[in-house]
Design a protein around this motif. Structure first.
Motif, PDB file in Angstrom:
ATOM      1  N   ASP A 126       0.823  -1.209   0.000  1.00 21.45           N
ATOM      2  CA  ASP A 126       0.000   0.000   0.000  1.00 21.45           C
ATOM      3  C   ASP A 126       0.859   1.262   0.000  1.00 21.45           C
ATOM      4  N   VAL A 127       1.957   1.234   0.760  1.00 22.88           N
ATOM      5  CA  VAL A 127       2.875   2.381   0.776  1.00 22.88           C
ATOM      6  C   VAL A 127       3.499   2.571  -0.603  1.00 22.88           C
ATOM      7  N   LYS A 128       3.890   1.470  -1.234  1.00 25.00           N
ATOM      8  CA  LYS A 128       4.486   1.543  -2.577  1.00 25.00           C
ATOM      9  C   LYS A 128       3.493   2.123  -3.579  1.00 25.00           C
ATOM     10  N   LEU A 129       2.254   1.646  -3.538  1.00 24.85           N
ATOM     11  CA  LEU A 129       1.245   2.148  -4.466  1.00 24.85           C
ATOM     12  C   LEU A 129       0.939   3.625  -4.200  1.00 24.85           C
ATOM     13  N   ALA A 130       0.911   4.018  -2.932  1.00 23.28           N
ATOM     14  CA  ALA A 130       0.701   5.431  -2.595  1.00 23.28           C
ATOM     15  C   ALA A 130       1.871   6.280  -3.097  1.00 23.28           C
ATOM     16  N   ALA A 131       3.083   5.739  -2.996  1.00 21.93           N
ATOM     17  CA  ALA A 131       4.258   6.473  -3.481  1.00 21.93           C
ATOM     18  C   ALA A 131       4.162   6.708  -4.984  1.00 21.93           C
ATOM     19  N   VAL A 132       3.650   5.731  -5.727  1.00 21.19           N
ATOM     20  CA  VAL A 132       3.493   5.893  -7.178  1.00 21.19           C
ATOM     21  C   VAL A 132       2.472   6.988  -7.483  1.00 21.19           C
ATOM     22  N   LEU A 133       1.371   7.015  -6.727  1.00 23.76           N
ATOM     23  CA  LEU A 133       0.364   8.062  -6.939  1.00 23.76           C
ATOM     24  C   LEU A 133       0.930   9.441  -6.596  1.00 23.76           C
ATOM     25  N   VAL A 134       1.611   9.556  -5.463  1.00 18.44           N
ATOM     26  CA  VAL A 134       2.200  10.834  -5.063  1.00 18.44           C
ATOM     27  C   VAL A 134       3.234  11.275  -6.094  1.00 18.44           C
ATOM     28  N   LEU A 135       4.014  10.338  -6.589  1.00 11.65           N
ATOM     29  CA  LEU A 135       5.025  10.646  -7.602  1.00 11.65           C
ATOM     30  C   LEU A 135       4.376  11.213  -8.861  1.00 11.65           C
ATOM     31  N   SER A 136       3.291  10.616  -9.282  1.00  5.60           N
ATOM     32  CA  SER A 136       2.570  11.106 -10.467  1.00  5.60           C
ATOM     33  C   SER A 136       2.066  12.527 -10.247  1.00  5.60           C
ATOM     34  N   LEU A 137       1.423  12.751  -9.119  1.00 12.99           N
ATOM     35  CA  LEU A 137       0.879  14.075  -8.832  1.00 12.99           C
ATOM     36  C   LEU A 137       1.991  15.106  -8.648  1.00 12.99           C
ATOM     37  N   ASN A 138       3.107  14.700  -8.068  1.00 15.56           N
ATOM     38  CA  ASN A 138       4.250  15.590  -7.903  1.00 15.56           C
ATOM     39  C   ASN A 138       4.785  16.047  -9.266  1.00 15.56           C
ATOM     40  N   GLY A 139       4.889  15.122 -10.205  1.00 16.32           N
ATOM     41  CA  GLY A 139       5.341  15.477 -11.552  1.00 16.32           C
ATOM     42  C   GLY A 139       4.391  16.449 -12.230  1.00 16.32           C
TER      43      GLY A 139
END
Length: 193
Positions: A126-139
């Protein structure tokens, strides 16, 4: 700072450009969230094994390498610009060249991740998947700043930016690296177990 006369037409174009950038950011953020939700919600419903799973895993890892490699390259050159070793024009050109690799790799990660049967009950996943979402939004949050930087002279230095722009740039850099390294480390830990 000297007064530079600007026509009303120029001001109107700038406001329209800012509005279109805001609309683009909202649309991209919504698309990223929908793509992420689709990938995560489809993953428990789709099961592949054997050869197909192995190929999917290889493609997933290749997408990771492409996206992360491009981000590391852009972040490294951005750091070199920050310390005065590169010009802004070079960074803007590099960012333009790397952007399709970053977003293509991220899209590939979402597409192939749906077929990897992740263990959604595992908190690390879940942390990994959240990191991918945050990474997308950060970009996506970098889009307005990169558009503003592209309009600056090629010899602009980091110290020439406003304090808000510097904080924006450094915070996005920190979030980018934190999310990528979190996702990669958790991916390796999950692969070992």
């Amino acid at each position: 700072m000297s007064y530079v006369p600007v026509s009303r037409r120029t001001i109107r174009r700038h406001r329209e450009s800012e509005r279109s950038t805001r609309r683009l950011v909202v649309a991209l953020a919504a698309a990223a969230v929908v793509a992420w939700l689709l990938s995560v919600s489809l993953s428990p419903m789709v099961y592949v094994d054997g050869y197909v799973h192995a190929v999917d895993l290889v493609v997933h890892d290749l997408c990771l390498v492409v996206a992360f490699g491009a981000i590391i390259l852009v972040d490294w050159h951005g750091f070199l610009w920050l310390i005065g070793r590169r010009g802004l024009g070079e960074i803007i050109r590099l960012d333009g060249a790397a952007t399709p690799l970053i977003w293509g790799g991220l899209a590939g990660l979402l597409a192939t991740g749906a077929f990897l049967s992740p263990h959604l009950e595992n908190p690390m996943t879940d942390v990994k998947l959240a990191a991918v979402l945050v990474l997308s939004l950060n970009g996506i949050m970098l889009v307005p700043l990169m558009r503003r930087l592209a309009r600056l002279p090629a010899d602009t230095t980091f110290t020439d930016l406003s304090p808000g722009q510097r904080v924006h740039l450094l915070s996005c850099l920190a979030v980018s690296q934190l999310c990528w390294w979190t996702a990669i480390i958790i991916g390796f830990i999950n692969a070992e177990s």
